[in-house]
Design a protein around this motif. Structure first.
Motif, PDB file in Angstrom:
ATOM      1  N   GLU A 106      -5.857 -24.915  13.028  1.00 30.74           N
ATOM      2  CA  GLU A 106      -4.987 -25.979  12.372  1.00 30.74           C
ATOM      3  C   GLU A 106      -3.717 -25.064  12.284  1.00 30.74           C
ATOM      4  O   GLU A 106      -2.777 -25.942  11.892  1.00 30.74           O
ATOM      5  N   LEU A 107      -3.521 -23.690  12.625  1.00 28.09           N
ATOM      6  CA  LEU A 107      -2.058 -23.119  12.222  1.00 28.09           C
ATOM      7  C   LEU A 107      -1.663 -22.763  13.687  1.00 28.09           C
ATOM      8  O   LEU A 107      -0.864 -21.760  13.792  1.00 28.09           O
ATOM      9  N   ARG A 108      -1.963 -23.312  14.780  1.00 31.82           N
ATOM     10  CA  ARG A 108      -1.322 -23.164  16.044  1.00 31.82           C
ATOM     11  C   ARG A 108      -1.258 -24.423  16.788  1.00 31.82           C
ATOM     12  O   ARG A 108      -2.200 -25.254  16.895  1.00 31.82           O
ATOM     13  N   ASP A 109      -0.511 -24.424  17.552  1.00 31.12           N
ATOM     14  CA  ASP A 109      -0.331 -25.723  18.650  1.00 31.12           C
ATOM     15  C   ASP A 109      -1.698 -25.887  19.722  1.00 31.12           C
ATOM     16  O   ASP A 109      -1.774 -24.613  20.192  1.00 31.12           O
ATOM     17  N   PRO A 110      -2.220 -27.073  19.884  1.00 26.70           N
ATOM     18  CA  PRO A 110      -3.401 -26.903  20.749  1.00 26.70           C
ATOM     19  C   PRO A 110      -2.960 -26.394  22.138  1.00 26.70           C
ATOM     20  O   PRO A 110      -3.842 -26.034  22.990  1.00 26.70           O
ATOM     21  N   ASN A 111      -1.713 -26.532  22.286  1.00 28.96           N
ATOM     22  CA  ASN A 111      -1.503 -26.248  23.871  1.00 28.96           C
ATOM     23  C   ASN A 111      -0.618 -24.923  23.922  1.00 28.96           C
ATOM     24  O   ASN A 111      -0.191 -24.516  25.022  1.00 28.96           O
ATOM     25  N   GLY A 112      -0.578 -24.066  23.061  1.00 33.44           N
ATOM     26  CA  GLY A 112       0.007 -22.941  22.867  1.00 33.44           C
ATOM     27  C   GLY A 112       1.444 -22.684  22.852  1.00 33.44           C
ATOM     28  O   GLY A 112       1.883 -21.802  23.154  1.00 33.44           O
ATOM     29  N   LEU A 113       1.968 -23.648  22.558  1.00 33.77           N
ATOM     30  CA  LEU A 113       3.425 -23.903  22.062  1.00 33.77           C
ATOM     31  C   LEU A 113       4.158 -23.255  21.160  1.00 33.77           C
ATOM     32  O   LEU A 113       5.417 -23.066  20.967  1.00 33.77           O
ATOM     33  N   TRP A 114       3.295 -23.125  20.001  1.00 35.36           N
ATOM     34  CA  TRP A 114       3.816 -22.426  18.868  1.00 35.36           C
ATOM     35  C   TRP A 114       2.451 -21.651  18.223  1.00 35.36           C
ATOM     36  O   TRP A 114       1.615 -22.306  18.171  1.00 35.36           O
ATOM     37  N   PHE A 115       3.087 -20.806  17.542  1.00 33.26           N
ATOM     38  CA  PHE A 115       1.614 -20.125  16.514  1.00 33.26           C
ATOM     39  C   PHE A 115       2.437 -19.754  15.230  1.00 33.26           C
ATOM     40  O   PHE A 115       3.379 -19.232  15.064  1.00 33.26           O
ATOM     41  N   ALA A 116       1.700 -20.044  14.226  1.00 37.76           N
ATOM     42  CA  ALA A 116       2.075 -19.570  12.728  1.00 37.76           C
ATOM     43  C   ALA A 116       1.798 -18.092  12.600  1.00 37.76           C
ATOM     44  O   ALA A 116       0.933 -17.330  13.203  1.00 37.76           O
ATOM     45  N   LEU A 117       2.558 -17.508  11.917  1.00 37.14           N
ATOM     46  CA  LEU A 117       2.912 -16.070  11.673  1.00 37.14           C
ATOM     47  C   LEU A 117       2.180 -15.906   9.871  1.00 37.14           C
ATOM     48  O   LEU A 117       1.488 -14.815   9.780  1.00 37.14           O
ATOM     49  N   THR A 118       2.794 -16.746   9.347  1.00 36.42           N
ATOM     50  CA  THR A 118       2.655 -16.434   7.743  1.00 36.42           C
ATOM     51  C   THR A 118       2.353 -17.948   7.172  1.00 36.42           C
ATOM     52  O   THR A 118       2.886 -18.900   7.658  1.00 36.42           O
ATOM     53  N   LYS A 119       1.690 -17.874   6.270  1.00 44.02           N
ATOM     54  CA  LYS A 119       1.423 -19.253   5.222  1.00 44.02           C
ATOM     55  C   LYS A 119       1.952 -18.968   4.045  1.00 44.02           C
ATOM     56  O   LYS A 119       2.256 -17.957   3.302  1.00 44.02           O
ATOM     57  N   ARG A 120       2.804 -20.291   3.509  1.00 42.91           N
ATOM     58  CA  ARG A 120       3.228 -20.350   2.208  1.00 42.91           C
ATOM     59  C   ARG A 120       2.815 -21.550   1.644  1.00 42.91           C
ATOM     60  O   ARG A 120       2.771 -22.808   2.330  1.00 42.91           O
ATOM     61  N   ALA A 121       2.223 -21.494   0.569  1.00 42.71           N
ATOM     62  CA  ALA A 121       1.391 -22.649  -0.039  1.00 42.71           C
ATOM     63  C   ALA A 121       2.578 -23.456  -0.827  1.00 42.71           C
ATOM     64  O   ALA A 121       3.737 -22.807  -1.583  1.00 42.71           O
ATOM     65  N   ARG A 122       2.762 -24.831  -0.819  1.00 39.33           N
ATOM     66  CA  ARG A 122       3.430 -25.653  -1.693  1.00 39.33           C
ATOM     67  C   ARG A 122       2.850 -25.891  -2.894  1.00 39.33           C
ATOM     68  O   ARG A 122       1.790 -26.655  -3.074  1.00 39.33           O
ATOM     69  N   ILE A 123       3.134 -25.234  -4.087  1.00 39.51           N
ATOM     70  CA  ILE A 123       2.373 -25.359  -5.321  1.00 39.51           C
ATOM     71  C   ILE A 123       2.958 -26.019  -6.312  1.00 39.51           C
ATOM     72  O   ILE A 123       4.295 -26.357  -6.229  1.00 39.51           O
ATOM     73  N   VAL A 124       2.517 -25.762  -7.538  1.00 40.65           N
ATOM     74  CA  VAL A 124       3.211 -26.198  -8.899  1.00 40.65           C
ATOM     75  C   VAL A 124       3.522 -24.885  -9.771  1.00 40.65           C
ATOM     76  O   VAL A 124       2.674 -23.901  -9.781  1.00 40.65           O
ATOM     77  N   TYR A 125       4.771 -25.020 -10.156  1.00 42.75           N
ATOM     78  CA  TYR A 125       5.295 -23.835 -11.180  1.00 42.75           C
ATOM     79  C   TYR A 125       4.962 -24.664 -12.431  1.00 42.75           C
ATOM     80  O   TYR A 125       5.563 -25.710 -12.636  1.00 42.75           O
ATOM     81  N   ALA A 126       4.391 -24.043 -13.438  1.00 42.20           N
ATOM     82  CA  ALA A 126       4.206 -24.636 -14.869  1.00 42.20           C
ATOM     83  C   ALA A 126       4.444 -23.881 -15.917  1.00 42.20           C
ATOM     84  O   ALA A 126       4.234 -22.618 -15.852  1.00 42.20           O
ATOM     85  N   SER A 127       5.097 -24.251 -16.856  1.00 40.16           N
ATOM     86  CA  SER A 127       5.503 -23.606 -17.924  1.00 40.16           C
ATOM     87  C   SER A 127       4.203 -23.019 -18.927  1.00 40.16           C
ATOM     88  O   SER A 127       3.395 -23.581 -18.904  1.00 40.16           O
ATOM     89  N   GLN A 128       4.495 -21.829 -19.138  1.00 41.22           N
ATOM     90  CA  GLN A 128       3.228 -20.932 -19.958  1.00 41.22           C
ATOM     91  C   GLN A 128       3.156 -21.546 -21.155  1.00 41.22           C
ATOM     92  O   GLN A 128       2.060 -21.659 -21.603  1.00 41.22           O
TER      93      GLN A 128
END
Length: 334
Positions: A106-128
């Motif tokens: 799921e982190l690369r193109d099925p035809n080998g046209l791009w490859f993920a190198l790192t991930k970054r999660a889209r998360i929530v910053y919440a007040s302590q």
């Protein structure tokens, strides 16, 4: 002695060997973010890497240069940018057992046209102080009126937020996504502005209680003397989709159609997903590895574990046009 130095010494002694070619990389990433891993590659292989920072118009540049382009690889962030490069026809498929074994499907193109190198999660910053642990649950919940006047975020048409909305479409369809975007807008404490770090500052200053953001920005802020206090006023929460996991985006690489140094470029691609390189990314940039067996930094480990969403990023990228249309229809930034 590096491999390059050894070969040069051998040539000096009278034995002619083929010179090592350089690898030329066009990147939309600030070079200092990837220089540590590039340096490690050169030290290990003796192959020099030339980084050309192309802040805007990378597709147009590659298209204009065509077969004459000196670029072997292109490195960028966000699945939409990767897909745009692929759709422009300026990349070629790469077949590599090393890449396929290291990177989940799921982190690369099925035809080998791009490859993920790192991930970054889209998360929530919440007040302590103002948000209880466990109060943030799902992405769907962000449209609940209980958050009215409590959310801040950067522009809705920024690539990071468009990717998140594209994932909402992938999970629930366009009609639901439109209602969701309108609901989140109704809960905003102020008009969208600034970057992800600015949202943390807004929480610290009491303008809002939660914000959308990428995980690695927290690492950058905690390393900054000027921003550390603001960063320590929030915690990272990992929301999920009701029927999935936490939304992730990627940085990635693709080989250009021209690629004058194809063999050396493939060596660099394969090195970038090695345990060594993945650990450097995590330690230096606080980006999550794509390899399951790579180590994350101590700081990242302190944020806790999360389950990435399993919807393929190619599917997410396919909804970008609809996501942009929806953000404009609901006048998210207005």
């Amino acid at each position: 002695m590096t491999l390059r130095s050894l070969l040069l010494a051998t040539v000096a002694c009278g034995t002619a060997l083929p010179a090592l070619a350089d690898v030329n990389v066009y990147t939309t990433r600030q070079p200092e973010l990837i220089q540590p891993v590039i340096d490690a590659f050169t030290e290990q292989t003796g192959i020099a890497v030339n980084l050309a920072f192309v802040e805007e118009g990378i597709v147009e540049r590659l298209t204009a240069e065509g077969a004459r382009s000196p670029a072997d690889l292109v490195m960028t962030v966000d699945i939409a940018n990767l897909q745009q490069i692929v759709d422009a026809g300026v990349t070629q498929p790469v077949q590599s057992d090393v890449l396929e074994q290291a990177i989940p499907a799921e982190l690369r193109d099925p035809n080998g046209l791009w490859f993920a190198l790192t991930k970054r999660a889209r998360i929530v910053y919440a007040s302590q102080e103002r948000v209880a642990e466990g109060e943030v649950t799902t992405y769907e919940d962000l449209a609940d009126p209980k958050w009215q006047g409590r959310i801040c975020t950067r522009s809705g048409v920024h690539n990071y937020n468009l990717a998140l909305l594209s994932a909402v479409i992938a999970h629930h369809g366009e009609e639901y996504a439109r209602e969701w975007a309108a609901g989140v807008k109704a809960n905003l404490a102020r008009k969208p502005e600034g970057g992800d770090r600015d949202q943390v500052l807004s929480i610290w200053q009491g303008e809002c209680d939660i914000s959308l953001g990428n995980t690695y920005y927290m690492g950058q802020m905690l390393k900054s003397e000027e921003q550390r206090e603001a960063a320590e006023s929030v915690r990272i929460e990992f929301p999920t989709f009701e029927d999935g996991g936490t939304h992730v985006n990627v940085s990635g690489v693709a080989m250009t159609t021209s690629a004058p140094n194809k063999d050396e470029a493939l060596q660099l691609m394969e090195f970038l997903v090695s345990p060594e390189a993945q650990a450097i990314y995590a330690e230096e940039n606080n980006e999550y590895p794509v390899r399951a067996d790579a180590q994350v930094s101590e700081l990242m480990a302190s944020w806790g574990e999360f389950t990435p969403d399993t919807i393929g990023l190619t599917d997410v990228a396919g909804h970008r046009a609809a996501a942009l249309r929806i953000m404009e229809e609901v006048n998210f930034d207005g």
